[in-house]
Design an enzyme around this catalytic site. Structure first.
Site, PDB file in Angstrom:
ATOM      1  N   GLN A 188      49.945 105.194 -31.811  1.00 47.37           N
ATOM      2  CA  GLN A 188      49.633 105.785 -30.507  1.00 47.37           C
ATOM      3  C   GLN A 188      50.477 105.214 -29.382  1.00 47.37           C
ATOM      4  OE1 GLN A 188      47.951 108.366 -29.712  1.00 47.37           O
ATOM      5  NE2 GLN A 188      46.878 108.750 -31.630  1.00 47.37           N
ATOM      6  N   GLY A 209      56.258 110.055 -36.087  1.00 46.39           N
ATOM      7  CA  GLY A 209      57.059 110.948 -35.255  1.00 46.39           C
ATOM      8  C   GLY A 209      56.280 111.990 -34.500  1.00 46.39           C
ATOM      9  N   CYS A 336      42.025 112.682 -37.856  1.00 45.23           N
ATOM     10  CA  CYS A 336      41.964 112.406 -39.285  1.00 45.23           C
ATOM     11  C   CYS A 336      40.528 112.269 -39.778  1.00 45.23           C
ATOM     12  CB  CYS A 336      42.736 111.124 -39.611  1.00 45.23           C
ATOM     13  SG  CYS A 336      44.488 111.230 -39.174  1.00 45.23           S
TER      14      CYS A 336
END
Length: 390
Positions: A188, A209, A336
């Protein structure tokens, strides 16, 4: 759904930057498109030159003294985290059999926490250190868990839900004082705030990325020179034998282009985004039912593009779906783990009551945000909160 839709979930993933898109199109049109950079023929050697050029760009993003050889390309931040977590721990124990314990924070990303059972199956003991109510791990709390048996400490650079930046240098100093290695998940924080791995004194650091406008499916692990690590898989000598498989040069080209475009402007972006986030906190928290997850947001060291709140009496799922219908994408926690709408493990570890944590909301953006869209979001947010009275 609204005619205009605004993505305010950039902490989950970001659109690719024009520089990254152009770099990949140029690659597609080049003679080395699809060439294996490990081949000995001329196309392979040219591809290898491009690969190493990209590696140097990413190395510079970690600090002026970082060597290209200290960058390992991976298939994303999760893979980089797992390689660091297990590979560093195993290597440390191989060098000193006493070191069979790992310490991680209770607010790590699932790519760390979900792999703790693997560490235990390999014979490691795992301890978790909790943050304080403001969302960061205090060095004294880590110190209390340290000893000569600790192989690895893994505490992230900045939390992916609250945006709170951890005191990494102080934590790494504690780890090193006891002979342990230190890894930071900086997925982050990378290129969102300035940092230098030398100043942080980390042994390893993970990035991805797609959090900065690069492609999905590419990341990297900074591994300080001479830091022992064991591979998680075998099958080739690529990436110093630590990440086997032909490198995805197209993705790496996009990653390097995004990094190269962002590097000169990180401090400038912070100066622009922080006032926007401060204003958002100020306006949202003016409602008595809305609270910053870390308490005093104005006195918090945090990423400039993440606003983290909870709303009394409204579940995250209701907030997200109603805001989605009004044209805004936001989230409750890490994408996630968003399949589970249970209370955030991060907020619970911080001491936020479960009932409050169930109403958490994360608003996130980067330098491409339209300030007018934030104004519209505030209006939509209060419309939802007003209609959903407890």
């Amino acid at each position: 759904m609204s005619d205009t839709y605004t993505n305010l979930d950039y902490a989950a993933s970001t659109p690719m930057r024009p520089e990254a898109i152009r770099a990949q199109l140029d690659y597609d049109a080049s003679e080395i498109a699809g060439a294996n950079p490990n081949s000995l023929h001329s196309l392979g050697r040219k591809a290898a030159q491009v690969l190493e050029s990209c590696r140097r760009v990413v190395a510079r993003s970690f600090g002026s003294r970082v060597r290209a050889s200290e960058v390992l390309f991976c298939g994303g931040g999760t893979e980089a985290n797992v390689l660091a977590l297990i590979g560093l721990a195993e290597a440390a124990r191989a060098a000193d059999r006493r070191r069979d314990r790992v310490v991680v924070s209770a607010i790590e990303h699932d790519s760390i926490l979900d792999n703790l059972p693997q560490l235990r199956a390999l014979g490691f003991t795992v301890d978790t250190v909790k943050p304080n109510r403001r969302g960061y791990v205090e060095p004294s709390e880590l110190e209390a868990l340290m000893g000569p048996d600790v192989a690895l400490v893994s505490v992230m650079f900045a939390n992916n839900e609250t945006g709170v930046i951890q005191p990494v240098r102080a934590l790494s100093d504690v780890a090193h004082a006891h002979g342990a290695v230190y890894h930071a998940d900086a997925v982050q924080g990378w290129l969102h705030v300035p940092f230098d791995v030398a100043d942080l004194a980390v042994d390893a650091l993970s990035i991805a990325g797609h959090k900065v406008g690069g492609p999905v499916g590419i990341g990297a692990l900074y591994l300080k020179g001479r830091t022992p690590i064991r591979p998680r898989s075998l099958g080739g000598g690529q990436e110093r034998g630590l990440r086997p498989g032909t490198q995805d040069l197209r993705a790496i080209v996009g990653l390097a282009a995004a990094a190269d475009a962002l590097m000169p402007h990180v401090a400038e972006h912070v100066s622009v985004l922080r006032p926007l986030a401060d204003n958002l906190y100020d306006r949202l928290c003016s409602n008595s039912r809305v609270h910053a997850t870390m308490g005093d947001w104005a006195d918090s060291d945090r990423l400039p593009g993440i606003v983290s709140i909870y709303v009394e009496g409204i579940d995250s799922e209701e907030l997200i779906l109603k805001l989605d219908g009004l044209g805004f994408a936001v989230s409750a926690a890490s994408a996630c783990s968003s399949g589970s709408m249970d209370a955030s493990h991060v907020l619970r570890a911080m001491g936020v009551p479960r009932e409050d944590a169930l109403g958490s909301l994360r608003i996130s953006f980067d330098d491409r945000v339209d300030p007018a869209a934030l104004d519209r979001f505030v209006e939509a947010f209060f419309e939802v909160v007003h209609d959903a009275r407890p």
